[in-house]
Each structure stands twice: as C-alpha cells, then as structure tokens.
Design a protein around this motif. Structure first.
Motif, PDB file in Angstrom:
ATOM      1  N   LEU A 166      26.783  33.190  56.459  1.00  0.00           N
ATOM      2  CA  LEU A 166      26.527  33.846  57.737  1.00  0.00           C
ATOM      3  C   LEU A 166      25.166  33.408  58.269  1.00  0.00           C
ATOM      4  O   LEU A 166      24.143  33.590  57.604  1.00  0.00           O
ATOM      5  N   LEU A 167      25.164  32.852  59.469  1.00  0.00           N
ATOM      6  CA  LEU A 167      23.926  32.502  60.156  1.00  0.00           C
ATOM      7  C   LEU A 167      23.740  33.459  61.322  1.00  0.00           C
ATOM      8  O   LEU A 167      24.672  33.679  62.100  1.00  0.00           O
ATOM      9  N   VAL A 168      22.551  34.035  61.442  1.00  0.00           N
ATOM     10  CA  VAL A 168      22.267  35.007  62.488  1.00  0.00           C
ATOM     11  C   VAL A 168      21.314  34.387  63.506  1.00  0.00           C
ATOM     12  O   VAL A 168      20.255  33.876  63.142  1.00  0.00           O
ATOM     13  N   ILE A 207      23.224  44.481  60.755  1.00  0.00           N
ATOM     14  CA  ILE A 207      23.728  43.687  59.630  1.00  0.00           C
ATOM     15  C   ILE A 207      23.206  44.322  58.350  1.00  0.00           C
ATOM     16  O   ILE A 207      22.051  44.776  58.299  1.00  0.00           O
ATOM     17  N   GLU A 255      22.981  40.318  53.672  1.00  0.00           N
ATOM     18  CA  GLU A 255      24.272  39.751  54.077  1.00  0.00           C
ATOM     19  C   GLU A 255      24.160  38.359  54.714  1.00  0.00           C
ATOM     20  O   GLU A 255      25.152  37.642  54.810  1.00  0.00           O
ATOM     21  N   ALA A 256      22.984  37.968  55.165  1.00  0.00           N
ATOM     22  CA  ALA A 256      22.831  36.705  55.895  1.00  0.00           C
ATOM     23  C   ALA A 256      22.302  35.600  54.986  1.00  0.00           C
ATOM     24  O   ALA A 256      21.487  35.836  54.094  1.00  0.00           O
ATOM     25  N   ASP A 257      22.785  34.391  55.236  1.00  0.00           N
ATOM     26  CA  ASP A 257      22.294  33.217  54.513  1.00  0.00           C
ATOM     27  C   ASP A 257      21.173  32.525  55.277  1.00  0.00           C
ATOM     28  O   ASP A 257      20.361  31.813  54.683  1.00  0.00           O
ATOM     29  N   VAL A 284      18.654  32.964  59.107  1.00  0.00           N
ATOM     30  CA  VAL A 284      18.282  33.634  60.350  1.00  0.00           C
ATOM     31  C   VAL A 284      17.481  32.650  61.186  1.00  0.00           C
ATOM     32  O   VAL A 284      16.563  31.994  60.678  1.00  0.00           O
ATOM     33  N   TRP A 302      14.236  40.666  59.308  1.00  0.00           N
ATOM     34  CA  TRP A 302      14.876  39.411  58.876  1.00  0.00           C
ATOM     35  C   TRP A 302      14.839  39.286  57.367  1.00  0.00           C
ATOM     36  O   TRP A 302      15.801  38.834  56.740  1.00  0.00           O
ATOM     37  N   LEU A 332      18.383  38.967  54.976  1.00  0.00           N
ATOM     38  CA  LEU A 332      18.605  37.715  54.256  1.00  0.00           C
ATOM     39  C   LEU A 332      18.829  37.961  52.769  1.00  0.00           C
ATOM     40  O   LEU A 332      18.150  38.775  52.150  1.00  0.00           O
TER      41      LEU A 332
END
Length: 199
Positions: free
Chosen positions: A35-37, A96, A100-102, A104, A121, A125
């Motif tokens: 996931l990219l935010v 989010i 959960e993010a890979d 940002v 952020w 991440l």
C-alpha cells in the motif's frame, strides 16, 4: 482551508513544478510496495507517478473536493485498472490503521500540514516502510495573501539539507537523507528539499 485549494484546482495542472517534484519523490521509493499512500494528493501527480512502481494499491487523499474530482477524471486514462482509490478528507490523521502502509509520499504540502503529519506518517508505516516528502526552503518560501494565514506556526521550515532531514529524524524516522529538487522555469528557478527516510 479546502475552499482555498478548490479555488486553485482548475489551473493547478498548469504549474509544471508540482508534477516534477512528485516524480523526484517517487523515483526515491522502492519497486512493488504493498500500500502506497499519497498525502495531500492534489490532482494526482504523485499517485499517477507511483503506478510505475507497481504497487498493490495507492490510497490518495486530499482536503479539496475539486482537486480530487480532477484527479478522478484523469484516472480514466492514467489508471485504467483502478489501482488508485481517491478520498476527500483531512490528511492528519490519515484514515489508515497503524503499520498498514508500505510507503508514504507527500509532495508540496508539508508546509500546510505541519509536524503532526510526520508523526502520523510514522504511525501508518510498517517497520521498514519508506517515506518521501518535499518541503519548502526558508530562504525561498515567502508566503503571502490567503495562504500565509494557513501555514502552521509549529513547523520549522528548513534552510539547509541537514535541517530538512532532521524533520524526519526528529519524528522518529531513520536513514533520513535530503537533496535539492530544482527546476528552471525560465522566468524563475524553483527549488525545494526532497527528504527520504525509513520507518
């Protein structure tokens, strides 16, 4: 604040500096994130550029409905597979979950969001996740008019590469490095800092 950016939405894509900065930030991120935010996505420059990384998904959010409407219209051609989801809302805190993010990315917006964005952020991440953001320089940034009133007073605008990188390390990121992003537009030279770091 959304009304300020709604008013600028129609002509936003005429400024070539924003997509140029977005491209430089995306170039510093690894291939195939989950996931990219894209924070403060505007009309989608970073989100669309991120597609070349082959992410599993891109979550793009902006406060301005008008900006997101333009991005969605462009997505018909630029993202036919629908990998990007577009959201209107506040970027701080992000909707989010923790870790959960890979990756940002935030292009050309930290000076409107303030330092609390960096902390958020770090929250979203995963450990080892990557961050790429741009930030204005204290030497060049002279806000005026309607935008001067919405600049967070608690953000330390950096004047050097070390000060720009310190924004990330002070928020708990590691391996922070900063570089200049410069574009000669003929009538003026534009420059910001690009910062890359790891959660």
């Amino acid at each position: 604040m959304s009304t300020l950016f709604d008013a600028d939405a129609a002509g936003y894509d005429e400024d070539t500096f924003h997509p140029y900065v977005a491209e430089q930030l995306i170039s510093g991120l690894p291939q195939k994130p989950g996931l990219l935010v894209d924070v403060a996505a505007g009309t989608g420059a970073a989100a669309f550029a991120a597609l070349r990384l082959e992410p599993a998904a891109v979550f793009a959010i902006d406060l301005s409905p008008a900006m997101i409407e333009i991005a969605r219209a462009k997505a018909a051609d630029r993202d036919p597979s629908g990998r990007i989801t577009w959201h209107v809302g506040s970027a701080v805190p992000l909707p989010i979950g923790d870790g959960e993010a890979d990756a940002v990315v935030c292009a050309s917006a930290l000076h409107f969001l303030g330092p609390s964005a960096l902390t958020d952020w770090r929250r979203v991440l995963r450990p080892g996740g990557k961050l790429a953001f741009s930030v204005v320089s204290s030497e060049r940034f002279k806000p005026g008019g309607k935008f001067a009133e919405v600049i967070p007073r608690d953000l330390r605008i950096p004047g050097t590469l070390d000060e720009a990188a310190a924004l990330a390390t002070d928020a708990g990121f590691s391996s922070a490095k900063a570089q200049h992003v410069t574009l000669d537009q003929g009538d003026r030279v534009r420059q910001v800092f690009a910062v890359f770091a790891e959660a």
